[in-house]
Design a protein around this motif. Structure first.
Motif, mmCIF file in Angstrom:
data_model
loop_
_atom_site.group_PDB
_atom_site.id
_atom_site.type_symbol
_atom_site.label_atom_id
_atom_site.label_comp_id
_atom_site.label_asym_id
_atom_site.label_seq_id
_atom_site.Cartn_x
_atom_site.Cartn_y
_atom_site.Cartn_z
ATOM 1 N N GLU A 91 19.482 9.377 -12.880
ATOM 2 C CA GLU A 91 19.134 7.972 -13.077
ATOM 3 C C GLU A 91 18.350 7.398 -11.901
ATOM 4 N N ALA A 92 18.464 8.005 -10.744
ATOM 5 C CA ALA A 92 17.833 7.469 -9.534
ATOM 6 C C ALA A 92 16.499 8.132 -9.208
ATOM 7 N N ILE A 93 16.092 9.133 -9.967
ATOM 8 C CA ILE A 93 14.850 9.846 -9.669
ATOM 9 C C ILE A 93 13.658 8.931 -9.879
ATOM 10 N N ASP A 94 12.726 8.956 -8.937
ATOM 11 C CA ASP A 94 11.506 8.140 -8.975
ATOM 12 C C ASP A 94 11.838 6.648 -8.974
ATOM 13 N N LYS A 95 12.755 6.254 -8.111
ATOM 14 C CA LYS A 95 13.122 4.849 -7.937
ATOM 15 C C LYS A 95 13.042 4.485 -6.456
ATOM 16 N N ASN A 96 12.921 3.179 -6.192
ATOM 17 C CA ASN A 96 13.039 2.626 -4.833
ATOM 18 C C ASN A 96 12.007 3.228 -3.876
ATOM 19 N N THR A 102 0.832 -1.206 0.000
ATOM 20 C CA THR A 102 0.000 0.000 0.000
ATOM 21 C C THR A 102 0.867 1.256 0.000
ATOM 22 N N GLN A 103 1.870 1.269 0.861
ATOM 23 C CA GLN A 103 2.711 2.457 0.975
ATOM 24 C C GLN A 103 3.522 2.684 -0.294
ATOM 25 N N TYR A 104 3.864 1.605 -0.996
ATOM 26 C CA TYR A 104 4.571 1.747 -2.273
ATOM 27 C C TYR A 104 3.762 2.629 -3.223
ATOM 28 N N TRP A 105 2.472 2.339 -3.373
ATOM 29 C CA TRP A 105 1.632 3.087 -4.316
ATOM 30 C C TRP A 105 1.316 4.488 -3.807
ATOM 31 N N VAL A 106 1.161 4.630 -2.499
ATOM 32 C CA VAL A 106 0.950 5.971 -1.945
ATOM 33 C C VAL A 106 2.184 6.829 -2.177
ATOM 34 N N HIS A 153 17.695 2.751 0.011
ATOM 35 C CA HIS A 153 16.920 3.979 0.207
ATOM 36 C C HIS A 153 17.745 5.232 -0.028
ATOM 37 N N HIS A 154 19.034 5.171 0.179
ATOM 38 C CA HIS A 154 19.877 6.326 -0.143
ATOM 39 C C HIS A 154 19.749 6.682 -1.621
ATOM 40 N N TRP A 155 19.606 5.654 -2.470
ATOM 41 C CA TRP A 155 19.438 5.942 -3.894
ATOM 42 C C TRP A 155 18.084 6.598 -4.173
ATOM 43 N N HIS A 156 17.099 6.334 -3.358
ATOM 44 C CA HIS A 156 15.808 7.030 -3.525
ATOM 45 C C HIS A 156 15.969 8.523 -3.270
ATOM 46 N N PHE A 178 7.474 -3.836 -10.286
ATOM 47 C CA PHE A 178 6.858 -2.738 -11.036
ATOM 48 C C PHE A 178 7.869 -1.835 -11.734
ATOM 49 N N GLY A 179 9.120 -2.283 -11.821
ATOM 50 C CA GLY A 179 10.101 -1.614 -12.648
ATOM 51 C C GLY A 179 10.696 -0.342 -12.091
ATOM 52 N N THR A 180 10.698 -0.165 -10.781
ATOM 53 C CA THR A 180 11.266 1.050 -10.185
ATOM 54 C C THR A 180 12.484 0.751 -9.306
ATOM 55 N N TYR A 181 13.075 -0.420 -9.482
ATOM 56 C CA TYR A 181 14.229 -0.824 -8.678
ATOM 57 C C TYR A 181 15.512 -0.265 -9.282
ATOM 58 N N TYR A 182 16.348 0.335 -8.432
ATOM 59 C CA TYR A 182 17.629 0.887 -8.901
ATOM 60 C C TYR A 182 18.640 0.804 -7.770
ATOM 61 N N LEU A 183 19.660 -0.018 -7.949
ATOM 62 C CA LEU A 183 20.675 -0.164 -6.903
ATOM 63 C C LEU A 183 22.013 -0.555 -7.525
ATOM 64 N N PRO A 184 22.761 0.427 -8.038
ATOM 65 C CA PRO A 184 24.091 0.139 -8.593
ATOM 66 C C PRO A 184 25.084 -0.195 -7.479
#
Length: 403
Positions: A346-351, A241-245, A337-340, A363-369
């Motif tokens: 490249e990290a905007i609107d991720k995690n 739920t919190q992911y979508w909010v 979460h630091h990448w969020h 849902f395709g929003t994962y980013y962790l180099p």
């Protein structure tokens, strides 16, 4: 805006040279008071003692005030948990520790500010009666404020995270009193103090507006599950739920300015997680509680969830270098979460997840180099004010995300 396009190498070189300059600078020998210091802040130089003294002194002073005015300054939800005998013992130990640590800091450091803050609050608490202050007022009466909740939070979080961030720092040259630490401490204070109001504004809507959605057989089935299973289930449901909010706050121009306050922090530590606009807090918590209430998890599972979400939400903002590589796709970590919060495009609107990256992966929003962000904060032009009051009214001005 955030400092532009510095490369990671330049960033590290800048940090290294600044750190070396701080080490080589001769600390002043003359006693003085200052909010800034050139003296070492590692263990053995009195900084940690002074910092803990000031925190314990303020906490003890707040606890004594809560006993003086329980009808105004204590959270009703915490009162049944009180054992006055143990509470007085804790206050006594807190005040004694604050005085002793403050004395050590005053002896070791030329800058006496932290020592005097801790000792000053300790003496003020002692003058008000200390641990033996009589409880003045009806402890059972209603209250809108939770100074006791703030005190407990401050003691717990500072005792855990300040030593962790000094011993295992990601950015060792980042001071405890970093830029804008006052505004984040204000958020921490306000959100803790208003615990009763926030509970009513977040839990009550779910109780009132979604009572019709409860299904008796489903509620019974959920309530009969073992507690461990319920806690795991509530974490998954709440995080979904919190992911979508969270994503909605990023995607909807009307809502973004409220959440942009949280992203305006340019340095990360445990206190930065407290920077949340009240509208952001209320909407996120209220909507997250809806499926929890509809599924009717047990009170014990709900209490466990509240503690876990508070601890993890604080930890993932912390200035620690742990990466937890074996768990990085299962559990939300500080690196995730630091990448969020990164200012890199490249990290905007991720995690967006808080507990598990599974939802971001799905849902395709994962980013962790395999590195940490170079800079944090808002990407593009930034016009968010620096003070709590002006940040409170900022989103109500006409703003769009692109401005």
């Amino acid at each position: 805006m955030i400092g532009g396009t510095r490369s990671g190498t330049a960033f590290r070189r800048c940090r290294h040279s600044r750190g070396m300059a701080d080490v080589r600078r001769e600390p002043p020998r003359k006693a003085h008071l200052s909010l800034e210091t050139t003296e070492p802040m590692s263990f053995g130089y009195g900084f940690i003692s002074g910092l803990l003294s000031s925190i314990l002194g303020m906490a003890g002073f707040g606890a004594v005030l809560s006993l003086h005015f329980p009808q105004y300054l204590t959270a009703a939800a915490l009162r049944p948990l009180y054992s006055l005998e143990y509470l007085r013992a804790i206050i006594h130990v807190t005040l004694v520790a604050s005085f002793l640590l403050g004395s050590i800091a005053a002896f070791l450091r030329a800058n006496k500010t932290l020592a005097l803050i801790g000792i000053g609050f300790t003496l003020a608490a002692a003058l008000l009666g200390g641990s033996q202050v009589p409880v003045a007022g009806d402890v059972g009466s209603g209250s809108w404020f939770g100074l006791d909740f703030f005190v407990l939070n401050l003691l717990l979080y500072s005792a855990v995270f300040i030593p962790l961030e000094r011993l295992f720092a990601l950015r060792a040259d980042q001071p405890v009193f970093r830029r804008q630490w006052v505004v984040d401490l204000t958020y921490f204070f306000i959100n803790s103090l208003l615990i009763e109001i926030l509970t009513i504004l977040t839990l009550q809507p779910a109780l009132i507006l979604f009572a019709w959605a409860r299904i008796e057989w489903l509620s019974s089935a959920v309530g009969s599950l073992p507690l461990v299973v319920q806690v795991l289930a509530i974490l998954l449901v709440a995080d979904f739920t919190q992911y979508w909010v969270h994503l909605t706050f990023h995607a909807v121009p009307f809502l973004w300015p409220f959440h942009a306050i949280h992203h305006s922090a340019v340095e990360m530590d445990w206190l930065a997680g407290s920077r949340l606009h009240l509208v952001d807090v209320i909407l996120t918590r209220a909507l997250t509680y809806v499926p929890i209430f509809v599924l009717d998890f047990s009170p014990q599972a709900l209490i466990a969830y509240v503690f876990l979400v508070a601890a993890q939400a604080t930890f993932i903002h912390a200035n620690v270098r742990w990466e937890f590589r074996a768990l990085r796709r299962l559990v939300a970590t500080p690196a995730f979460h630091h990448w969020h919060h990164s200012a890199e495009r490249e990290a905007i609107d991720k995690n967006f997840a808080v507990h598990t990256p599974i939802w971001d992966i799905l849902f395709g929003t994962y980013y962790l180099p395999d590195r940490w962000p170079v800079a944090y904060g808002l990407s593009g032009r930034q016009d968010i004010p620096a003070r709590w009051v002006t940040q409170l009214v900022y989103p109500f001005r006409k703003r769009s995300r692109g401005q």
